[in-house]
Design a protein around this motif. Structure first.
Motif, PDB file in Angstrom:
ATOM      1  N   LEU A 115     -22.790 -15.048  -6.623  1.00 32.58           N
ATOM      2  CA  LEU A 115     -23.538 -13.881  -7.078  1.00 32.58           C
ATOM      3  C   LEU A 115     -24.295 -13.235  -5.929  1.00 32.58           C
ATOM      4  N   LYS A 116     -24.548 -11.948  -6.059  1.00 31.96           N
ATOM      5  CA  LYS A 116     -25.314 -11.209  -5.059  1.00 31.96           C
ATOM      6  C   LYS A 116     -26.796 -11.531  -5.201  1.00 31.96           C
ATOM      7  N   PHE A 117     -27.556 -11.242  -4.160  1.00 32.44           N
ATOM      8  CA  PHE A 117     -28.999 -11.486  -4.192  1.00 32.44           C
ATOM      9  C   PHE A 117     -29.650 -10.757  -5.362  1.00 32.44           C
ATOM     10  N   GLY A 118     -29.286  -9.484  -5.580  1.00 31.47           N
ATOM     11  CA  GLY A 118     -29.860  -8.707  -6.668  1.00 31.47           C
ATOM     12  C   GLY A 118     -29.570  -9.314  -8.031  1.00 31.47           C
ATOM     13  N   ASP A 143     -30.259 -24.755  -9.815  1.00 33.06           N
ATOM     14  CA  ASP A 143     -29.709 -24.766  -8.454  1.00 33.06           C
ATOM     15  C   ASP A 143     -28.342 -24.092  -8.368  1.00 33.06           C
ATOM     16  N   GLU A 144     -27.547 -24.210  -9.422  1.00 32.55           N
ATOM     17  CA  GLU A 144     -26.204 -23.639  -9.414  1.00 32.55           C
ATOM     18  C   GLU A 144     -26.227 -22.130  -9.160  1.00 32.55           C
ATOM     19  N   LEU A 145     -27.310 -21.491  -9.548  1.00 35.23           N
ATOM     20  CA  LEU A 145     -27.420 -20.051  -9.349  1.00 35.23           C
ATOM     21  C   LEU A 145     -27.383 -19.706  -7.859  1.00 35.23           C
ATOM     22  N   ARG A 163     -22.296  -9.112 -14.284  1.00 33.62           N
ATOM     23  CA  ARG A 163     -21.830 -10.242 -13.465  1.00 33.62           C
ATOM     24  C   ARG A 163     -22.434 -11.558 -13.957  1.00 33.62           C
ATOM     25  N   LEU A 164     -23.704 -11.538 -14.346  1.00 33.64           N
ATOM     26  CA  LEU A 164     -24.355 -12.743 -14.859  1.00 33.64           C
ATOM     27  C   LEU A 164     -23.703 -13.206 -16.158  1.00 33.64           C
ATOM     28  N   LEU A 182     -32.032 -12.077  -8.546  1.00 34.07           N
ATOM     29  CA  LEU A 182     -33.348 -11.513  -8.826  1.00 34.07           C
ATOM     30  C   LEU A 182     -33.426 -11.032 -10.273  1.00 34.07           C
ATOM     31  N   VAL A 183     -32.388 -10.375 -10.738  1.00 36.49           N
ATOM     32  CA  VAL A 183     -32.336  -9.903 -12.123  1.00 36.49           C
ATOM     33  C   VAL A 183     -32.356 -11.098 -13.082  1.00 36.49           C
ATOM     34  N   TYR A 184     -31.589 -12.138 -12.775  1.00 35.59           N
ATOM     35  CA  TYR A 184     -31.567 -13.348 -13.607  1.00 35.59           C
ATOM     36  C   TYR A 184     -32.976 -13.922 -13.745  1.00 35.59           C
ATOM     37  N   ALA A 185     -33.670 -14.088 -12.638  1.00 33.60           N
ATOM     38  CA  ALA A 185     -35.024 -14.661 -12.665  1.00 33.60           C
ATOM     39  C   ALA A 185     -35.982 -13.758 -13.436  1.00 33.60           C
ATOM     40  N   ASN A 186     -35.823 -12.447 -13.286  1.00 30.89           N
ATOM     41  CA  ASN A 186     -36.703 -11.522 -13.988  1.00 30.89           C
ATOM     42  C   ASN A 186     -36.475 -11.575 -15.493  1.00 30.89           C
ATOM     43  N   ILE A 187     -35.233 -11.581 -15.925  1.00 34.70           N
ATOM     44  CA  ILE A 187     -34.955 -11.666 -17.359  1.00 34.70           C
ATOM     45  C   ILE A 187     -35.438 -13.015 -17.892  1.00 34.70           C
ATOM     46  N   ARG A 188     -35.229 -14.049 -17.123  1.00 37.11           N
ATOM     47  CA  ARG A 188     -35.633 -15.400 -17.537  1.00 37.11           C
ATOM     48  C   ARG A 188     -37.133 -15.469 -17.808  1.00 37.11           C
TER      49      ARG A 188
END
Length: 99
Positions: free
Chosen positions: A20-23, A13-15, A66-67, A26-32
């Motif tokens: 952070l920007k929307f992109g 949830d903290e994400l 940024r992540l 999205l990148v975080y979820a994709n790498i995850r």
């Protein structure tokens, strides 16, 4: 018709309450979604992430910086190949993956 990958990645949830920007999210979820359940590590290439997210490689690289700065993942460069991404283990019992 799209052939959807059946692996899902949950994000804390903290994400979503961060600056952070929307992109970036999205990148975080994709790498995850690429990460191993036990080691929390993965090695997707920038171009793979960019294609999956519909973003430019430059945008993905900036999002990863940024992540990392936000303390959401550790990036270890690997010479001549993709980076190694390591996610930090959360102590609250958060389940990061579902199939």
């Amino acid at each position: 018709m799209t052939n959807w990958n059946k692996k899902h990645a949950q994000v804390p949830d903290e994400l979503f309450s961060s600056e952070l920007k929307f992109g970036d999210k999205l990148v975080y979820a994709n790498i995850r979604k690429h990460a191993d359940k036990q080691t929390l590590k993965c090695f997707p290439r920038i171009d793979t992430i960019a294609e999956d997210c519909g973003l430019s490689e430059r945008t993905v690289s900036a999002a990863i910086k940024r992540l990392e700065k936000a303390g959401l993942l550790k990036v270890t460069p690997r010479k001549g190949t993709s980076n190694e991404y390591t996610f930090y283990k959360l102590e609250d019992g958060f389940e990061r993956f579902s199939d």
